[in-house]
Design a protein around this motif. Structure first.
Motif, PDB file in Angstrom:
ATOM      1  N   THR A  49      35.755  10.107  23.551  1.00  0.00           N
ATOM      2  CA  THR A  49      35.797   8.860  23.911  1.00  0.00           C
ATOM      3  C   THR A  49      36.005   7.350  24.443  1.00  0.00           C
ATOM      4  OG1 THR A  49      32.601   9.113  24.450  1.00  0.00           O
ATOM      5  CG2 THR A  49      34.505  11.300  25.001  1.00  0.00           C
TER       6      THR A  49
ATOM      7  N   LEU B 164      34.054   5.411  28.555  1.00  0.00           N
ATOM      8  CA  LEU B 164      32.734   6.933  28.579  1.00  0.00           C
ATOM      9  C   LEU B 164      32.371   7.096  27.145  1.00  0.00           C
ATOM     10  CD1 LEU B 164      35.954   9.346  29.992  1.00  0.00           C
ATOM     11  CD2 LEU B 164      33.790   8.007  31.070  1.00  0.00           C
TER      12      LEU B 164
ATOM     13  N   ARG C 282      27.081  11.038  27.075  1.00  0.00           N
ATOM     14  CA  ARG C 282      26.144  11.043  27.903  1.00  0.00           C
ATOM     15  C   ARG C 282      25.552  12.115  26.968  1.00  0.00           C
ATOM     16  NH1 ARG C 282      27.263  10.046  34.205  1.00  0.00           N
ATOM     17  NH2 ARG C 282      28.152   8.157  33.825  1.00  0.00           N
TER      18      ARG C 282
ATOM     19  N   PHE D 250      31.642   2.448  33.172  1.00  0.00           N
ATOM     20  CA  PHE D 250      30.991   3.255  32.577  1.00  0.00           C
ATOM     21  C   PHE D 250      31.676   4.610  32.957  1.00  0.00           C
ATOM     22  CE2 PHE D 250      28.262   0.434  30.862  1.00  0.00           C
ATOM     23  CZ  PHE D 250      28.448  -0.259  30.012  1.00  0.00           C
ATOM     24  N   LYS D 251      32.673   4.853  33.854  1.00  0.00           N
ATOM     25  CA  LYS D 251      32.652   5.345  34.431  1.00  0.00           C
ATOM     26  C   LYS D 251      34.304   6.011  33.852  1.00  0.00           C
ATOM     27  CE  LYS D 251      31.787   8.658  37.385  1.00  0.00           C
ATOM     28  NZ  LYS D 251      30.994   9.779  37.444  1.00  0.00           N
ATOM     29  N   ARG D 252      35.019   4.812  32.973  1.00  0.00           N
ATOM     30  CA  ARG D 252      36.243   4.469  32.295  1.00  0.00           C
ATOM     31  C   ARG D 252      36.160   4.472  31.073  1.00  0.00           C
ATOM     32  NH1 ARG D 252      36.543   2.411  37.504  1.00  0.00           N
ATOM     33  NH2 ARG D 252      38.208   3.189  39.180  1.00  0.00           N
TER      34      ARG D 252
ATOM     35  N   LYS E 203      24.481  15.315  27.618  1.00  0.00           N
ATOM     36  CA  LYS E 203      25.237  16.106  28.063  1.00  0.00           C
ATOM     37  C   LYS E 203      26.212  16.483  27.361  1.00  0.00           C
ATOM     38  CE  LYS E 203      26.057  18.261  32.021  1.00  0.00           C
ATOM     39  NZ  LYS E 203      26.472  18.854  33.822  1.00  0.00           N
ATOM     40  N   ASP E 204      26.735  15.341  26.795  1.00  0.00           N
ATOM     41  CA  ASP E 204      27.853  15.041  25.509  1.00  0.00           C
ATOM     42  C   ASP E 204      27.562  15.721  23.993  1.00  0.00           C
ATOM     43  OD1 ASP E 204      29.812  15.208  27.294  1.00  0.00           O
ATOM     44  OD2 ASP E 204      29.673  12.346  27.403  1.00  0.00           O
TER      45      ASP E 204
END
Lengths: 216, 280
Positions: free
Chosen positions: A107, A127, A130, A123-125, A132-133
């Motif tokens: 990512t 990546l 997180r 941090f939306k771009r 969940k990843d």
């Protein structure tokens, strides 16, 4: 006066030791691992780092064939940083490093516009993985003491970054069915993975066509 | 996050005052939860901020003439706490907002709508849910359907000096079930493609977004067995999506060709989700 007595007098009386103006007592000891070599040898090599940690990584991935989205299903690593002084910290270093390796593989990308302007500005771009990843990471530690350091320690953690990234990229190669020699550009984002799937399918079609020609 | 310079920060207590402030300085950022404005402020520290959270009723959910009226400051969490049938789709969308409870407690549907990032959930959800946007401005209040509100990437029907004060959705929804799916490249990414599917019997109405510059509602499709889509059905969905004349969106996370390709996949998943809810 013995050195020890002098030191004790300075420590307890400071500047009030009779006959001495300004007390200045200093001792210096240095330690360095003995296998760092900053002077190039006859072939120009230097050894800039005293000890290297080692690790072995295995990754399991599941790939959505219609979107190229990669799900990391399993990650395992065995790590050797020599003598473990604080096992919890070494373990945490390894976990963090593996998470960074996941970001490298899947990512994290510093993209730029045609004018050189950075595009991944938040941090939306840009990546980062997180929680969940990430799958649960199975780890183990070997202890092969370094002969070059005082306590047999080696650097802990950093081998997790490259090792995890390589294992994940290898798992994607394997799942998609492309050879192990083509250089791939990371991160393997869904658009890039979908391109790999396309090229693998095209390759399979070519191989199938060649096979049918050779057998007909 | 560092905001290095002093910022003008207004907290109007009436809509008239907010409109006056906005008219006097149309470059002001209108903030509520701040989840989008605060990051913007770090890069544009000279913008004044108008915090609308103190406006009367701005965070409440009420019933008006059979419609559900969401104040512009209604958070995702507030929607999640409601059981109204008219909010079914919005609840599903609110549940999937990334960033955890911090964002869902703070972020607002109205804020996301006004930001109009193509790669987001709310514009598509509001279009699918037949929402009407209530806008206050210097000449009074006007209502704009969601279909006309989202004009272009990061651009809405709001004119200088206007602000969104509410969102209305039908209180009695059409019969059938809702499905929703969004494609992310990672847990933290903006959506790459989203689709809402409304399924009534064999008829499905799909609204696609994030893949396109603005959300698109497709003409209703009749599918022989929505719970088990055949290759022909999936091809029909893909063909319907490809007919749209709204440009495909691209950003740092995915290019337009990728979005065009996966939009149909996401739409099919939304239909499957709607069918699953049909027969729990």
């Amino acid at each position: 006066m013995p050195l020890a007595a002098l030191a004790l007098a300075f420590r307890s009386l400071g500047g009030a030791v009779p006959g001495i103006g300004v007390p200045e007592l200093e001792a210096t000891r240095t330690y360095g691992p003995d296998n760092m070599h900053s002077i190039p040898d006859e072939t120009g090599r230097i050894q800039g780092y005293p000890t290297y940690a080692y690790s072995v990584h295995v990754a399991g991935v599941e790939i959505e064939l219609d979107t190229g989205v990669v799900h990391l299903r399993s990650l395992a690593a065995v790590h050797d940083c020599g003598t473990l002084i604080t096992p919890d910290l070494a373990e945490a270093q390894l976990h963090g490093a593996i998470a960074m390796g996941v970001g490298v593989a899947l990512t994290e990308e510093e993209s730029y516009g045609p004018d050189g302007r950075p595009l991944a500005v938040d941090f939306k771009r840009y990546l980062l993985p997180r929680i969940k990843d990430l799958p649960r990471i199975a780890t183990g530690h070997l202890q092969s003491p370094s002969p070059f350091t005082a306590m047999g320690t080696k650097g802990a953690g950093e081998s997790g970054v490259g090792g995890a990234a390589a294992a994940i990229v290898g798992a994607i190669r394997d799942a998609v069915g492309i050879g192990g020699t083509t250089a791939l550009r990371t991160p393997l984002t869904p658009p890039r993975v979908l391109e790999l799937i396309d090229s693998a399918r095209a390759g399979n079609r070519q191989a199938a066509a060649a096979l049918s020609r050779s057998t007909s | 996050m560092t905001i290095a310079t002093a910022t003008q920060f207004h907290v109007p207590s009436t809509v008239d005052e907010a409109v006056r402030l906005l008219r006097d300085d149309p470059t002001s950022l209108v903030a509520c939860g701040g989840t989008l404005v605060m990051p913007l402020l770090a890069r544009n520290p000279d913008s004044a901020v108008i915090d609308i959270s103190a406006l009367p009723g701005i965070a409440s959910i009420t019933t008006v003439d059979g419609d559900i009226q969401l104040g512009a400051a209604v958070t995702y969490s507030a929607v999640l706490h409601r059981t109204d049938a008219g909010l079914t789709l919005l609840r599903t969308v609110a549940r999937g907002i990334t960033g955890g409870p911090q964002i869902r407690n703070q972020g607002t549907l109205g804020g996301s709508a006004c930001y109009a990032n193509p790669a987001s959930d709310v514009p598509t959800a509001l279009l699918a849910a037949d929402a009407t946007m209530t806008i206050a401005g210097p000449t009074g209040t006007r209502a704009v359907p969601a279909a006309e509100f989202f004009r272009a990437p990061y651009a809405t029907a709001l004119k200088p000096g206007e602000l969104l004060v509410g969102i209305r959705v039908p209180g009695t929804p059409a019969a059938g079930t809702w499905g929703y799916h969004k494609l992310l490249t990672a847990a933290g990414s903006w959506p790459i493609a989203v689709a809402a599917a409304h399924l009534d019997g064999n008829t499905v109405t799909i609204t696609v977004g994030a893949a396109t510059e603005t959300p698109v509602r497709l003409p209703p499709l009749d599918l022989p067995d929505p719970a088990h889509l055949s290759a022909t059905d999936k091809a029909a969905v893909a063909a319907s999506i490809k007919q749209t004349d709204v440009p495909w969106w691209h950003d740092e996370l995915a290019h337009a060709a990728y979005r065009r390709r996966v939009a149909a996949v996401v739409a099919v998943r939304a239909i499957t989700d709607a069918a699953r809810r049909h027969n729990p």
